[in-house]
Design a protein around this motif. Structure first.
Motif, PDB file in Angstrom:
ATOM      1  N   GLU A 127       0.840  -1.199   0.000  1.00 57.94           N
ATOM      2  CA  GLU A 127       0.000   0.000   0.000  1.00 57.94           C
ATOM      3  C   GLU A 127       0.880   1.256   0.000  1.00 57.94           C
ATOM      4  N   ARG A 128       0.497   2.199  -0.848  1.00 55.73           N
ATOM      5  CA  ARG A 128       1.197   3.487  -0.848  1.00 55.73           C
ATOM      6  C   ARG A 128       0.466   4.434   0.076  1.00 55.73           C
ATOM      7  N   ASP A 129       1.109   4.821   1.144  1.00 54.00           N
ATOM      8  CA  ASP A 129       0.527   5.830   2.026  1.00 54.00           C
ATOM      9  C   ASP A 129       1.648   6.674   2.602  1.00 54.00           C
ATOM     10  N   GLU A 130       1.275   7.811   3.134  1.00 54.90           N
ATOM     11  CA  GLU A 130       2.275   8.762   3.600  1.00 54.90           C
ATOM     12  C   GLU A 130       3.109   8.203   4.750  1.00 54.90           C
ATOM     13  N   ALA A 131       2.484   7.390   5.604  1.00 56.73           N
ATOM     14  CA  ALA A 131       3.217   6.843   6.743  1.00 56.73           C
ATOM     15  C   ALA A 131       4.346   5.933   6.268  1.00 56.73           C
ATOM     16  N   ARG A 132       4.065   5.090   5.266  1.00 62.02           N
ATOM     17  CA  ARG A 132       5.112   4.189   4.748  1.00 62.02           C
ATOM     18  C   ARG A 132       6.187   4.978   4.000  1.00 62.02           C
ATOM     19  N   LEU A 133       5.779   5.995   3.272  1.00 63.99           N
ATOM     20  CA  LEU A 133       6.769   6.834   2.595  1.00 63.99           C
ATOM     21  C   LEU A 133       7.652   7.558   3.610  1.00 63.99           C
ATOM     22  N   ASP A 134       7.057   7.998   4.709  1.00 63.92           N
ATOM     23  CA  ASP A 134       7.832   8.657   5.764  1.00 63.92           C
ATOM     24  C   ASP A 134       8.800   7.666   6.418  1.00 63.92           C
ATOM     25  N   GLU A 135       8.338   6.443   6.641  1.00 59.71           N
ATOM     26  CA  GLU A 135       9.220   5.437   7.247  1.00 59.71           C
ATOM     27  C   GLU A 135      10.395   5.124   6.327  1.00 59.71           C
ATOM     28  N   ALA A 136      10.118   5.000   5.029  1.00 62.54           N
ATOM     29  CA  ALA A 136      11.189   4.727   4.072  1.00 62.54           C
ATOM     30  C   ALA A 136      12.216   5.858   4.071  1.00 62.54           C
ATOM     31  N   LEU A 137      11.742   7.094   4.099  1.00 69.13           N
ATOM     32  CA  LEU A 137      12.657   8.238   4.144  1.00 69.13           C
ATOM     33  C   LEU A 137      13.481   8.223   5.425  1.00 69.13           C
ATOM     34  N   ASN A 138      12.844   7.958   6.542  1.00 65.37           N
ATOM     35  CA  ASN A 138      13.554   7.916   7.813  1.00 65.37           C
ATOM     36  C   ASN A 138      14.631   6.829   7.803  1.00 65.37           C
ATOM     37  N   LEU A 139      14.315   5.662   7.232  1.00 63.98           N
ATOM     38  CA  LEU A 139      15.298   4.576   7.166  1.00 63.98           C
ATOM     39  C   LEU A 139      16.497   4.969   6.301  1.00 63.98           C
ATOM     40  N   GLY A 146      17.853   8.657  -3.011  1.00 62.32           N
ATOM     41  CA  GLY A 146      17.356   9.224  -4.261  1.00 62.32           C
ATOM     42  C   GLY A 146      16.099   8.538  -4.762  1.00 62.32           C
ATOM     43  N   ARG A 147      16.037   7.212  -4.605  1.00 70.15           N
ATOM     44  CA  ARG A 147      14.857   6.481  -5.055  1.00 70.15           C
ATOM     45  C   ARG A 147      13.659   6.744  -4.143  1.00 70.15           C
ATOM     46  N   VAL A 148      13.928   6.891  -2.856  1.00 66.12           N
ATOM     47  CA  VAL A 148      12.847   7.239  -1.929  1.00 66.12           C
ATOM     48  C   VAL A 148      12.311   8.631  -2.258  1.00 66.12           C
ATOM     49  N   ARG A 149      13.219   9.571  -2.518  1.00 63.99           N
ATOM     50  CA  ARG A 149      12.795  10.947  -2.849  1.00 63.99           C
ATOM     51  C   ARG A 149      11.916  10.950  -4.109  1.00 63.99           C
ATOM     52  N   LEU A 150      12.275  10.141  -5.097  1.00 62.41           N
ATOM     53  CA  LEU A 150      11.474  10.086  -6.311  1.00 62.41           C
ATOM     54  C   LEU A 150      10.067   9.578  -6.003  1.00 62.41           C
ATOM     55  N   ALA A 151       9.963   8.512  -5.207  1.00 66.35           N
ATOM     56  CA  ALA A 151       8.649   7.958  -4.860  1.00 66.35           C
ATOM     57  C   ALA A 151       7.808   8.969  -4.095  1.00 66.35           C
ATOM     58  N   ARG A 152       8.467   9.875  -3.394  1.00 66.92           N
ATOM     59  CA  ARG A 152       7.764  10.923  -2.667  1.00 66.92           C
ATOM     60  C   ARG A 152       7.481  12.143  -3.552  1.00 66.92           C
ATOM     61  N   CYS A 153       7.821  12.013  -4.858  1.00 66.60           N
ATOM     62  CA  CYS A 153       7.636  13.091  -5.834  1.00 66.60           C
ATOM     63  C   CYS A 153       8.460  14.329  -5.476  1.00 66.60           C
ATOM     64  N   GLU A 154       9.598  14.101  -4.826  1.00 66.72           N
ATOM     65  CA  GLU A 154      10.539  15.182  -4.498  1.00 66.72           C
ATOM     66  C   GLU A 154      11.655  15.135  -5.542  1.00 66.72           C
ATOM     67  N   TYR A 155      11.342  15.573  -6.748  1.00 63.05           N
ATOM     68  CA  TYR A 155      12.145  15.297  -7.923  1.00 63.05           C
ATOM     69  C   TYR A 155      13.542  15.908  -7.863  1.00 63.05           C
ATOM     70  N   GLU A 156      13.647  17.164  -7.477  1.00 62.19           N
ATOM     71  CA  GLU A 156      14.955  17.812  -7.430  1.00 62.19           C
ATOM     72  C   GLU A 156      15.827  17.192  -6.343  1.00 62.19           C
ATOM     73  N   LEU A 157      15.224  16.870  -5.195  1.00 66.42           N
ATOM     74  CA  LEU A 157      15.981  16.237  -4.128  1.00 66.42           C
ATOM     75  C   LEU A 157      16.469  14.850  -4.546  1.00 66.42           C
ATOM     76  N   ALA A 158      15.670  14.153  -5.349  1.00 72.22           N
ATOM     77  CA  ALA A 158      16.083  12.838  -5.844  1.00 72.22           C
ATOM     78  C   ALA A 158      17.328  12.965  -6.706  1.00 72.22           C
TER      79      ALA A 158
END
Length: 542
Positions: A349-361, A380-392
């Motif tokens: 499941e794609r949700d903000e909590a899992r995206l936040d956990e991935a970024l934290n890891l 970089g791959r986590v940033r892309l999944a979070r649609c943070e393109y420049e940071l990726a």
């Protein structure tokens, strides 16, 4: 242990008292404690290595003394808290920090654990070390070697009769060592040590034993007019078996450019082969007493299978590796990336909590080693999944600055550039990834992502060609088939499109355009997504 003062504290209090100082007692000797080439002087409160003082903080000294008094025995975390902090409430992070400092003082680290071992779910143990000149054997590691591998690069041999290749051979050796040392998971013996070992013995097995190396790299240079052939071999020192060998034939133009090119190729391909060898070694270990490194390697095996079930197994093993050794940064990064792939490729499941956990890891992995290119790739791959393109793109650029030989980072950067519409740059990155690591376990993705970039650029024939190549890699994911279907849909090739759809639906029976749109949530440009979906529609995907 209760609230008993630490041994070091007792000695300090004894020395400060007016009573006669005892140099030893039956239960608390104050003479130096020796292990390996180290000694702890309990009177001077000094750690020495080969007789030379090593800087160390007082609490770290206390911790090391406690471990040394219990050498060979696993001491629990509770025992350490009681002995060193006298039952005061402190965090696990404080203990981890002291263990890290103790390892640093001994020239050890959380990956290799050659001196201080982490015992999963228990505590820590100071290994019994081989005393130079003594008869004691080093403590055997449970299940074989644990920790990251050690590699020695032997001086490159010039096979020219006139010695013209000697300068190139010396330069190539240094460049290969430099390139390989960028892999933070690999311990590379310094050049000076490698040269000294090579001069002292002609026997490769003896050189490996003296260096404590798990792998050897041997190479040679032969020139013929304006042509040069460079041959490189990777040898497993356990049985002196050649794991990989390759010859590079080049024209002699700029010697520095040539050395740099060969060093990059050798580093990238050796890293791939060593990664596979370490995974195979971990798979042969007994499942008892696996260290964090072995758990990480077993998780990597599952990671590269690219199935939903193996992805979940990978995540479990990475969490076990982190629990085993919280200071080991690589499992954090791989776990973060596995979570992202689960959302994109599998049923996570794609949700903000899992995206936040991935970024934290991913960030925690970098906290442990901010110079690790693999961790920056994952970020970089986590940033892309979070649609943070420049940071990726920033993270992947930094990963390549740290290790320009890492094929994964070239691929990841190419993928991010494609979503920015920078198609030509993206394709160049994919090509570099393929050239650097043609046998990479991730090579299907190098080709599949490249096919998507061609698709976005309206180059449908090229898109179909690269997608088809990707589908032929044994561990390829069904998204490579989806790319092929979309490209063939745009080409109007009904016969091949029907065959590609059959293959896709065998792998993913519920694949639809709606499913594809949901999983491609990170595509920045709606027009690019529409190109992909339109190709699926023309091919006949509902």
């Amino acid at each position: 242990m209760g609230g008993r003062p630490s041994a070091v504290r007792q000695i300090r209090e004894l020395l400060m008292s007016r009573s006669t100082v005892q140099t030893s007692t039956d239960d608390e000797p104050v003479g130096p404690i020796r292990f390996g080439n180290f000694e702890l002087d309990l009177v001077r409160f000094e750690l020495r290595r080969d007789g030379q003082p090593v800087p160390i903080e007082p609490r770290t000294f206390d911790l090391l003394t406690f471990l040394a008094r219990n050498i060979g025995r696993t001491v629990t975390r509770d025992e350490i808290f009681s002995e060193i902090w006298h039952d005061r409430i402190v965090s696990d992070a404080a203990l981890s920090s002291q263990i890290k400092a103790a390892r640093r003082a001994l020239g050890d680290d959380g990956n290799s654990q050659q001196i201080i071992a982490t015992v999963h779910g228990r505590g820590f143990r100071l290994r019994r070390q081989l005393v130079p000149g003594g008869a004691d054997a080093a403590e055997p590691l449970p299940g074989g070697r644990t920790g990251m591998p050690t590699l020695v690069v032997l001086p490159c041999t010039s096979l020219d009769q006139d010695g013209r290749g000697r300068v190139m051979a010396q330069g190539l050796t240094e460049d290969i060592i430099t390139a390989l040392a960028r892999n933070r998971w690999l311990r590379v013996i310094p050049r000076s040590t490698a040269f000294a070992l090579e001069r002292s013995s002609d026997d490769l097995a003896e050189i490996a034993r003296s260096a404590g190396a798990d792998y050897l790299v041997a190479s040679s240079v032969r020139r013929d007019g304006n042509r040069v052939r460079i041959t490189v071999q990777l040898i497993d020192t356990r049985d002196m078996r050649c794991l990989w060998s390759e010859a590079f034939d080049r024209d002699m133009t700029d010697i520095f450019e040539l050395q740099e090119e060969i060093a990059r190729l050798v580093s990238a391909r050796l890293a791939t082969e060593l990664g596979i060898a370490e995974q195979q070694r971990a798979a042969r270990q007994t499942r008892k007493n696996l260290g964090a490194w072995e758990l990480y390697q077993l998780g990597s095996i599952e990671f590269y299978r690219f199935t939903g079930e193996s992805n979940r197994r990978c995540q479990r093993l990475m969490r076990q590796a982190i629990q085993q050794d919280p200071e080991f940064g690589s499992p954090y990064a791989r776990l973060a990336y596995a979570m992202i792939l689960e959302m994109v490729y599998f049923d996570g499941e794609r949700d903000e909590a899992r995206l936040d956990e991935a970024l934290n890891l991913a960030l925690r992995g970098l906290d442990h080693d901010d110079q690790d290119a693999n961790s920056l790739f994952a970020l970089g791959r986590v940033r892309l999944a979070r649609c943070e393109y420049e940071l990726a793109i920033d993270a992947l650029d930094e990963a390549l600055r740290l290790n320009p030989c890492l094929a994964l980072s070239h691929c990841g950067l190419g993928d991010s550039l494609a979503y920015e519409g920078r198609i030509e740059e993206a394709i160049g990155r994919f090509q570099t990834a393929i050239e650097l690591s043609p046998h990479d376990p991730f090579r299907w993705a190098f080709m599949s992502y490249r096919s998507l970039a061609h698709l976005f650029g309206g180059e449908f024939q090229e898109a179909a060609s690269w997608a088809r190549r990707a589908t032929q890699v044994p561990n390829a994911h069904y998204w490579a088939n989806a790319n092929l279907v979309s490209a063939l849909g745009h080409l109007g090739d009904r016969r091949q499109a029907d065959e590609a759809i059959s293959a896709l639906l065998r792998m993913r029976p519920d694949f639809t355009r709606r499913f594809a749109a949901e999983r491609l949530f990170y595509v920045k440009n709606p027009e690019q997504l529409e190109v992909f979906l339109e190709g699926l529609k023309r091919a006949g995907i509902a």
